[in-house]
Write a protein that holds these residues in place. Sequence first.
Motif, PDB file in Angstrom:
ATOM      1  N   GLU A  64       1.432  -8.851   1.479  1.00 53.78           N
ATOM      2  CA  GLU A  64       0.647  -7.940   1.036  1.00 53.78           C
ATOM      3  C   GLU A  64       0.800  -7.407   2.304  1.00 53.78           C
ATOM      4  O   GLU A  64       0.002  -7.578   3.929  1.00 53.78           O
ATOM      5  N   LEU A  65       1.103  -6.422   2.558  1.00 52.28           N
ATOM      6  CA  LEU A  65       1.598  -5.151   3.277  1.00 52.28           C
ATOM      7  C   LEU A  65       0.253  -4.191   3.789  1.00 52.28           C
ATOM      8  O   LEU A  65      -0.617  -3.841   3.160  1.00 52.28           O
ATOM      9  N   TYR A  66      -0.626  -4.282   5.217  1.00 54.10           N
ATOM     10  CA  TYR A  66      -1.328  -3.328   5.633  1.00 54.10           C
ATOM     11  C   TYR A  66      -1.572  -2.227   5.577  1.00 54.10           C
ATOM     12  O   TYR A  66      -0.058  -1.620   6.194  1.00 54.10           O
ATOM     13  N   VAL A  67      -1.189  -1.072   4.811  1.00 52.66           N
ATOM     14  CA  VAL A  67      -1.438   0.310   4.754  1.00 52.66           C
ATOM     15  C   VAL A  67      -2.825   0.627   5.924  1.00 52.66           C
ATOM     16  O   VAL A  67      -3.681   1.158   4.541  1.00 52.66           O
ATOM     17  N   ASP A 103      11.609   0.970   6.041  1.00 50.01           N
ATOM     18  CA  ASP A 103      10.902   0.367   4.048  1.00 50.01           C
ATOM     19  C   ASP A 103      10.635  -0.906   3.665  1.00 50.01           C
ATOM     20  O   ASP A 103      11.398  -1.746   4.055  1.00 50.01           O
ATOM     21  N   TYR A 104       9.376  -1.233   3.784  1.00 51.34           N
ATOM     22  CA  TYR A 104       8.693  -2.563   2.821  1.00 51.34           C
ATOM     23  C   TYR A 104       8.943  -2.432   1.574  1.00 51.34           C
ATOM     24  O   TYR A 104       8.546  -4.158   1.147  1.00 51.34           O
ATOM     25  N   ARG A 105       8.986  -1.577   0.523  1.00 56.26           N
ATOM     26  CA  ARG A 105       9.046  -1.631  -0.833  1.00 56.26           C
ATOM     27  C   ARG A 105       9.889  -3.111  -1.752  1.00 56.26           C
ATOM     28  O   ARG A 105       9.147  -3.101  -2.471  1.00 56.26           O
ATOM     29  N   GLU A 106      11.125  -3.449  -1.033  1.00 59.37           N
ATOM     30  CA  GLU A 106      12.034  -4.858  -1.124  1.00 59.37           C
ATOM     31  C   GLU A 106      10.501  -5.718  -1.144  1.00 59.37           C
ATOM     32  O   GLU A 106      10.324  -6.936  -2.080  1.00 59.37           O
ATOM     33  N   GLU A 107      10.086  -5.915  -0.329  1.00 61.74           N
ATOM     34  CA  GLU A 107       8.867  -7.633   0.103  1.00 61.74           C
ATOM     35  C   GLU A 107       7.507  -7.192  -0.598  1.00 61.74           C
ATOM     36  O   GLU A 107       6.798  -7.800  -0.086  1.00 61.74           O
ATOM     37  N   SER A 108       6.858  -6.076  -0.415  1.00 62.22           N
ATOM     38  CA  SER A 108       6.002  -5.352  -0.976  1.00 62.22           C
ATOM     39  C   SER A 108       5.474  -6.205  -2.123  1.00 62.22           C
ATOM     40  O   SER A 108       5.573  -5.131  -2.973  1.00 62.22           O
ATOM     41  N   ILE A 109       4.642  -6.900  -2.387  1.00 62.36           N
ATOM     42  CA  ILE A 109       3.968  -6.997  -3.456  1.00 62.36           C
ATOM     43  C   ILE A 109       2.591  -6.650  -3.837  1.00 62.36           C
ATOM     44  O   ILE A 109       2.087  -5.983  -5.018  1.00 62.36           O
ATOM     45  N   GLY A 110       2.117  -6.794  -3.026  1.00 60.66           N
ATOM     46  CA  GLY A 110       0.612  -5.884  -2.739  1.00 60.66           C
ATOM     47  C   GLY A 110       0.195  -4.644  -1.793  1.00 60.66           C
ATOM     48  O   GLY A 110       1.078  -5.035  -0.731  1.00 60.66           O
ATOM     49  N   VAL A 111      -0.913  -4.043  -1.622  1.00 62.70           N
ATOM     50  CA  VAL A 111      -0.953  -3.753  -0.521  1.00 62.70           C
ATOM     51  C   VAL A 111      -2.170  -3.718   0.018  1.00 62.70           C
ATOM     52  O   VAL A 111      -2.859  -2.959  -1.372  1.00 62.70           O
ATOM     53  N   HIS A 112      -3.262  -3.723   1.227  1.00 64.89           N
ATOM     54  CA  HIS A 112      -4.336  -3.870   1.777  1.00 64.89           C
ATOM     55  C   HIS A 112      -4.646  -1.923   2.307  1.00 64.89           C
ATOM     56  O   HIS A 112      -3.985  -2.707   3.222  1.00 64.89           O
ATOM     57  N   LEU A 113      -5.661  -1.727   1.410  1.00 59.90           N
ATOM     58  CA  LEU A 113      -5.765  -0.228   1.854  1.00 59.90           C
ATOM     59  C   LEU A 113      -6.616  -0.673   3.624  1.00 59.90           C
ATOM     60  O   LEU A 113      -7.363  -0.985   3.912  1.00 59.90           O
ATOM     61  N   LYS A 114      -6.687   0.971   3.872  1.00 59.83           N
ATOM     62  CA  LYS A 114      -7.449   1.148   4.791  1.00 59.83           C
ATOM     63  C   LYS A 114      -9.688   0.993   4.364  1.00 59.83           C
ATOM     64  O   LYS A 114      -9.593   0.982   3.648  1.00 59.83           O
TER      65      LYS A 114
END
Length: 240
Positions: A37-40, A49-60
């Motif tokens: 779950e990538l912090y963006v 490039d984190y597209r392959e590993e990122s299932i979700g993203v935590h928004l600011k």
Amino acid sequence: MKQLINYCPVHGYEQEVNAYADGMKGYLKNNKLDGIELYVYQQKPYTSDYREESIGVHLKYWPYWLDFWYGNQKYLNENYSDKKQLQEYYLGAVNQEEWLQIIRNNIKAALAVNPEYLVWHVSNCNLKEIFTFDFFYNDAQVIDASIEVFNAVSECIPDNVIVLFENLWWPGLRLIEPGIVDRFFCGLKKQNVGIMLDTGHLMNTNISLSNELEAVSFICQTVENLGMYKNYIHGMHLSC
């Protein structure tokens, strides 16, 4: 079920991940994880490039924002030393529309990794209130304003990406009042939404908990109390 780890590409995290032969792939495989779950928190996509590993993203998110949203200058002056500090906190925004555009830019940066879900915090608390728990706004006020903000930017989120709203222990979506949960989801325009249940945040709403068994019981009972909205839980942030 997918098991993830939260990740932000800062020095300490990258150093640990790059110690593995295949970098992130090796790290995830070694720890039996399905992805991240990538912090963006920025307004532009990461150069890596984190597209392959990122299932979700935590928004600011901004822990303290309601006074800014309503233009309550008196209380803003009490919480910021000067106008420059205020503008820095809201990344240069000086009004509602400029701040909404910053949120849209953040969402677009998050969507660059093609996530299945986005995580959105629903709460408000200034620095003083963190320590005093003497909150100026109540759950309903934070919920109503959060609905306004989300509905204003939701058009830039594709229908196939679910938005999971995360509970905190400050006023907002704390999950301990089913009526507030209903009020929130009934006000949203977007249909593909749900809950990211943070167990640590939920435990923080109950200062009488003294051991893990009590905590587990409290979490399970709180979920049951949600009624139909327990089915909105599509992810969990686990804490012990």
